[in-house]
Design a protein around this motif. Sequence first.
Motif, PDB file in Angstrom:
ATOM      1  N   GLU A  85      15.170   4.940   3.380  1.00 41.92           N
ATOM      2  CA  GLU A  85      15.406   5.482   4.722  1.00 41.92           C
ATOM      3  C   GLU A  85      16.478   6.577   4.763  1.00 41.92           C
ATOM      4  OE1 GLU A  85      14.812   0.916   5.284  1.00 41.92           O
ATOM      5  OE2 GLU A  85      15.662   2.293   3.797  1.00 41.92           O
ATOM      6  N   TYR A  86      17.298   6.624   3.744  1.00 46.54           N
ATOM      7  CA  TYR A  86      18.424   7.553   3.707  1.00 46.54           C
ATOM      8  C   TYR A  86      17.977   8.989   3.977  1.00 46.54           C
ATOM      9  CZ  TYR A  86      23.205   8.589   2.052  1.00 46.54           C
ATOM     10  OH  TYR A  86      24.519   8.958   1.959  1.00 46.54           O
ATOM     11  N   TRP A  87      16.851   9.381   3.359  1.00 42.17           N
ATOM     12  CA  TRP A  87      16.454  10.787   3.399  1.00 42.17           C
ATOM     13  C   TRP A  87      15.936  11.227   4.749  1.00 42.17           C
ATOM     14  CZ3 TRP A  87      17.881  14.465   0.249  1.00 42.17           C
ATOM     15  CH2 TRP A  87      18.516  14.058  -0.934  1.00 42.17           C
ATOM     16  N   ALA A  88      15.154  10.384   5.419  1.00 38.02           N
ATOM     17  CA  ALA A  88      14.676  10.751   6.755  1.00 38.02           C
ATOM     18  C   ALA A  88      15.819  10.721   7.759  1.00 38.02           C
ATOM     19  CB  ALA A  88      13.553   9.817   7.191  1.00 38.02           C
ATOM     20  N   ALA A  89      16.781   9.816   7.569  1.00 37.66           N
ATOM     21  CA  ALA A  89      17.961   9.798   8.448  1.00 37.66           C
ATOM     22  C   ALA A  89      18.733  11.107   8.295  1.00 37.66           C
ATOM     23  CB  ALA A  89      18.848   8.603   8.117  1.00 37.66           C
ATOM     24  N   PHE A  90      18.885  11.562   7.058  1.00 37.98           N
ATOM     25  CA  PHE A  90      19.592  12.822   6.789  1.00 37.98           C
ATOM     26  C   PHE A  90      18.832  14.018   7.351  1.00 37.98           C
ATOM     27  CE2 PHE A  90      19.938  16.204   3.300  1.00 37.98           C
ATOM     28  CZ  PHE A  90      20.941  16.889   3.960  1.00 37.98           C
ATOM     29  N   LEU A  91      17.562  14.172   6.951  1.00 32.25           N
ATOM     30  CA  LEU A  91      16.808  15.348   7.371  1.00 32.25           C
ATOM     31  C   LEU A  91      16.540  15.329   8.869  1.00 32.25           C
ATOM     32  CD1 LEU A  91      15.378  17.948   6.752  1.00 32.25           C
ATOM     33  CD2 LEU A  91      13.358  16.645   6.050  1.00 32.25           C
ATOM     34  N   GLY A  92      16.244  14.154   9.441  1.00 32.98           N
ATOM     35  CA  GLY A  92      16.032  14.073  10.876  1.00 32.98           C
ATOM     36  C   GLY A  92      17.258  14.504  11.657  1.00 32.98           C
ATOM     37  N   THR A  93      18.429  14.113  11.178  1.00 33.45           N
ATOM     38  CA  THR A  93      19.689  14.510  11.816  1.00 33.45           C
ATOM     39  C   THR A  93      19.845  16.024  11.803  1.00 33.45           C
ATOM     40  OG1 THR A  93      20.818  12.433  11.275  1.00 33.45           O
ATOM     41  CG2 THR A  93      22.209  14.361  11.635  1.00 33.45           C
ATOM     42  N   VAL A  94      19.628  16.645  10.645  1.00 36.14           N
ATOM     43  CA  VAL A  94      19.820  18.091  10.518  1.00 36.14           C
ATOM     44  C   VAL A  94      18.732  18.851  11.279  1.00 36.14           C
ATOM     45  CG1 VAL A  94      20.163  19.987   8.889  1.00 36.14           C
ATOM     46  CG2 VAL A  94      20.951  17.705   8.293  1.00 36.14           C
ATOM     47  N   CYS A  95      17.501  18.310  11.316  1.00 37.98           N
ATOM     48  CA  CYS A  95      16.431  18.932  12.104  1.00 37.98           C
ATOM     49  C   CYS A  95      16.785  18.972  13.588  1.00 37.98           C
ATOM     50  CB  CYS A  95      15.120  18.169  11.926  1.00 37.98           C
ATOM     51  SG  CYS A  95      14.188  18.593  10.436  1.00 37.98           S
ATOM     52  N   ALA A  96      17.569  17.997  14.044  1.00 33.31           N
ATOM     53  CA  ALA A  96      17.984  17.947  15.446  1.00 33.31           C
ATOM     54  C   ALA A  96      19.134  18.911  15.738  1.00 33.31           C
ATOM     55  CB  ALA A  96      18.382  16.517  15.818  1.00 33.31           C
ATOM     56  N   GLY A  97      19.535  19.697  14.738  1.00 35.15           N
ATOM     57  CA  GLY A  97      20.624  20.651  14.928  1.00 35.15           C
ATOM     58  C   GLY A  97      21.988  20.007  14.852  1.00 35.15           C
ATOM     59  N   VAL A  98      22.028  18.770  14.365  1.00 38.67           N
ATOM     60  CA  VAL A  98      23.257  17.975  14.322  1.00 38.67           C
ATOM     61  C   VAL A  98      23.829  18.012  12.905  1.00 38.67           C
ATOM     62  CG1 VAL A  98      24.210  15.660  14.706  1.00 38.67           C
ATOM     63  CG2 VAL A  98      22.361  16.511  16.160  1.00 38.67           C
ATOM     64  N   THR A  99      25.127  17.872  12.777  1.00 33.09           N
ATOM     65  CA  THR A  99      25.777  17.805  11.471  1.00 33.09           C
ATOM     66  C   THR A  99      25.723  16.386  10.939  1.00 33.09           C
ATOM     67  OG1 THR A  99      27.301  19.597  12.057  1.00 33.09           O
ATOM     68  CG2 THR A  99      27.930  18.170  10.221  1.00 33.09           C
ATOM     69  N   ALA A 100      25.245  16.230   9.709  1.00 36.05           N
ATOM     70  CA  ALA A 100      25.235  14.926   9.047  1.00 36.05           C
ATOM     71  C   ALA A 100      26.479  14.794   8.184  1.00 36.05           C
ATOM     72  CB  ALA A 100      23.987  14.768   8.186  1.00 36.05           C
ATOM     73  N   THR A 101      27.038  13.589   8.136  1.00 33.08           N
ATOM     74  CA  THR A 101      28.144  13.334   7.212  1.00 33.08           C
ATOM     75  C   THR A 101      27.850  12.061   6.442  1.00 33.08           C
ATOM     76  OG1 THR A 101      30.549  13.121   6.962  1.00 33.08           O
ATOM     77  CG2 THR A 101      29.589  12.052   8.879  1.00 33.08           C
ATOM     78  N   MET A 102      27.961  12.126   5.118  1.00 32.51           N
ATOM     79  CA  MET A 102      27.666  10.995   4.246  1.00 32.51           C
ATOM     80  C   MET A 102      28.956  10.283   3.874  1.00 32.51           C
ATOM     81  SD  MET A 102      24.955  12.604   4.549  1.00 32.51           S
ATOM     82  CE  MET A 102      23.208  12.648   4.311  1.00 32.51           C
ATOM     83  N   VAL A 103      28.957   8.958   4.015  1.00 30.78           N
ATOM     84  CA  VAL A 103      30.173   8.171   3.829  1.00 30.78           C
ATOM     85  C   VAL A 103      29.951   7.125   2.738  1.00 30.78           C
ATOM     86  CG1 VAL A 103      31.846   6.661   4.979  1.00 30.78           C
ATOM     87  CG2 VAL A 103      30.743   8.511   6.270  1.00 30.78           C
ATOM     88  N   ASN A 104      30.930   6.984   1.876  1.00 27.99           N
ATOM     89  CA  ASN A 104      30.887   6.008   0.782  1.00 27.99           C
ATOM     90  C   ASN A 104      30.907   4.585   1.347  1.00 27.99           C
ATOM     91  OD1 ASN A 104      31.396   4.349  -1.417  1.00 27.99           O
ATOM     92  ND2 ASN A 104      32.989   5.657  -2.284  1.00 27.99           N
ATOM     93  N   PRO A 105      29.856   3.773   1.122  1.00 25.05           N
ATOM     94  CA  PRO A 105      29.831   2.405   1.667  1.00 25.05           C
ATOM     95  C   PRO A 105      30.823   1.475   1.001  1.00 25.05           C
ATOM     96  CG  PRO A 105      27.953   2.751   0.229  1.00 25.05           C
ATOM     97  CD  PRO A 105      28.622   4.084   0.374  1.00 25.05           C
ATOM     98  N   ASN A 106      31.431   1.921  -0.101  1.00 27.66           N
ATOM     99  CA  ASN A 106      32.406   1.092  -0.804  1.00 27.66           C
ATOM    100  C   ASN A 106      33.842   1.333  -0.352  1.00 27.66           C
ATOM    101  OD1 ASN A 106      30.409  -0.097  -2.540  1.00 27.66           O
ATOM    102  ND2 ASN A 106      30.351   1.838  -3.652  1.00 27.66           N
ATOM    103  N   TYR A 107      34.020   2.201   0.642  1.00 28.73           N
ATOM    104  CA  TYR A 107      35.360   2.433   1.163  1.00 28.73           C
ATOM    105  C   TYR A 107      35.952   1.144   1.738  1.00 28.73           C
ATOM    106  CZ  TYR A 107      35.426   7.595   1.096  1.00 28.73           C
ATOM    107  OH  TYR A 107      35.472   8.909   0.715  1.00 28.73           O
ATOM    108  N   THR A 108      37.266   1.006   1.600  1.00 26.60           N
ATOM    109  CA  THR A 108      37.974  -0.069   2.296  1.00 26.60           C
ATOM    110  C   THR A 108      38.062   0.290   3.780  1.00 26.60           C
ATOM    111  OG1 THR A 108      40.138   0.970   2.012  1.00 26.60           O
ATOM    112  CG2 THR A 108      39.372  -0.494   0.235  1.00 26.60           C
ATOM    113  N   GLY A 109      38.512  -0.648   4.581  1.00 29.99           N
ATOM    114  CA  GLY A 109      38.652  -0.392   6.010  1.00 29.99           C
ATOM    115  C   GLY A 109      39.535   0.802   6.307  1.00 29.99           C
ATOM    116  N   ASN A 110      40.670   0.915   5.620  1.00 27.54           N
ATOM    117  CA  ASN A 110      41.589   2.037   5.855  1.00 27.54           C
ATOM    118  C   ASN A 110      40.997   3.361   5.392  1.00 27.54           C
ATOM    119  OD1 ASN A 110      43.593   0.484   7.030  1.00 27.54           O
ATOM    120  ND2 ASN A 110      44.652   0.094   5.093  1.00 27.54           N
ATOM    121  N   GLU A 111      40.311   3.355   4.247  1.00 26.68           N
ATOM    122  CA  GLU A 111      39.664   4.580   3.767  1.00 26.68           C
ATOM    123  C   GLU A 111      38.573   5.022   4.733  1.00 26.68           C
ATOM    124  OE1 GLU A 111      40.045   4.129  -1.080  1.00 26.68           O
ATOM    125  OE2 GLU A 111      38.508   2.987  -0.023  1.00 26.68           O
ATOM    126  N   LEU A 112      37.833   4.058   5.237  1.00 28.43           N
ATOM    127  CA  LEU A 112      36.759   4.357   6.188  1.00 28.43           C
ATOM    128  C   LEU A 112      37.327   4.986   7.457  1.00 28.43           C
ATOM    129  CD1 LEU A 112      33.696   4.032   6.682  1.00 28.43           C
ATOM    130  CD2 LEU A 112      34.210   1.822   7.734  1.00 28.43           C
TER     131      LEU A 112
END
Length: 549
Positions: free
Chosen positions: A84-111
């Motif tokens: 699902e990652y790819w359609a979420a990314f491309l669908g976001t950008v197709c909507a003219g919106v900026t996508a940002t990818m976040v590391n799921p292994n971040y700690t709470g403070n890093e997040l």
Amino acid sequence: MLKNPLYVYGPKNVYIPSDLNFAAFFLDTLWEHRNNVALINGASYEDYTYLSMAQQSMNVAISLSRLGVKKGEVVAICSENRMEYWAAFLGTVCAGVTATMVNPNYTGNELKHVLSITKPKYMFCSQTFYNGKEKTLKSLPYLKKIILFGDKTNKNVLYYDDLAISVDGNEKDIGFNGNKLSRNVRYEEFRAVDVEGQNDVALILYSSGTTGLPKGVMLTHVNLLSACLMPASIDPKLNGLTISPWFHTMGLIGTALGLCKGRTLVYLPKFEINLYLKCIEKYQIQQITVVPPVLVAACKSQEPYDLSSVKLVYSGAAPLQEETIKIVKDKFPNVVAVLQGYGMTEMTLAVIKSTYDQTVPMKSASIGSVVAGAIVKVVDIETGKPLGPNQSGELCFKSTQVMKGYVGKSNREFFDDEGFYRSGDIGYYDEDRQFYIVDRLKELIKYKGFQVAPAEIESLLLQHPSVRDAGVVGLPDPTAGELPLAFVVKQPGCDVSELEIQAFVAEKLSNPKHLRGGVRFVSEIPKNPSGKVLRKALKAMMKNTKSKL
């Protein structure tokens, strides 16, 4: 008007679509290859076609618009690698919106830190990530809605399937049954939102943060188009295997480049050495894209997998030395070439690289030549003056791939007076304009006035049969300044002493590079997702562990 003879220029320009819209280009490419398989999950054996990816991308774009997401806003994606990652990314950008990818292994403070940079209103995420970080996410005032991948087990969230997969109705007009699309969006009726490709930010990724807190790297539509329309580094006719996480430049843009060429790629949600080698055997993988630690782990594995299908190995994120390349060719008996490239998040992907169809043979340990449309100069660390062949200095870049800038920061600190991005990496080029990496400027160990590159010592240590992994940092010393100190992970079943490791290095490297700071055996070397050694973490370990010397 005149070229600077000390600068290295790429061979020619990159040709990109006139509308400068990455989303429109990427969607058209998916549609062109709609009868082919795009991705295969090597752990579950599920496949994902180009048609499904294109259809779900269009559906996601319409659904986000219906939810009120507007151009200029940010949508985050935080998940392990999954379909699902790819359609979420491309669908976001197709909507003219900026996508940002976040590391799921971040700690709470890093997040909290990285999300405070972009302040996304919506976030796509996996169930695993959400279960572990639900409390943190709910504390963020700017985050309006969570969109979950997977089964519907939570309340007060939206679900990807409702936004991306229709109820298969035959309605003439698109409508919604609750949050669910009444029918699929048709390709011929869909149009990605117009953008100003040179200025509008399509994607925000985060710098690795190896020497400080991560920064938000703004990549425009033109940045992404330039990277994806470069001549292919690896043969698009051959299948490939990738394990790089898609929140990272090497994983995301590298995979996007492959998809733009119509390739079938096998991926893994996470790296496990036996599963990785099993996938090579099962799918008869012909090309692998890896970081050096994975390559070394594969070469040192004793499991009897058939790896004879591999023809090309592409390595990035850290330099490979000649000795490591020889070991790779022994492990993969039919490898034609071991290729390397150099890039970073700030440059969208690689700006120096070797390619599978190289007209000029690449030299062993070279990271390649300058890509089309880019200019590279090597400058003296102290004076900033350009240097000639075989002189090490800081690498500086100018290209349509170079980022727009960091979110909320002035470019003055990171670009020089000529508009070159200062990479912070030390390297040089030879008489044939082929490049070589020495190390990070901020990571050089200063021993009695000598500059010692940790990467060189690490590369040597990995050649020792009893060493599984290694990381090197400088140990503060009142007389010498810093002493090289090695953290070493032993190979299972091997017993090697600190003195043996020190003697091994002393025999192979010059005096300033000897391990006078000692050797400390650990269970793991801390690294970021791209495989770079986290020297900040090693320095923290240095304070908490004692040498047995």
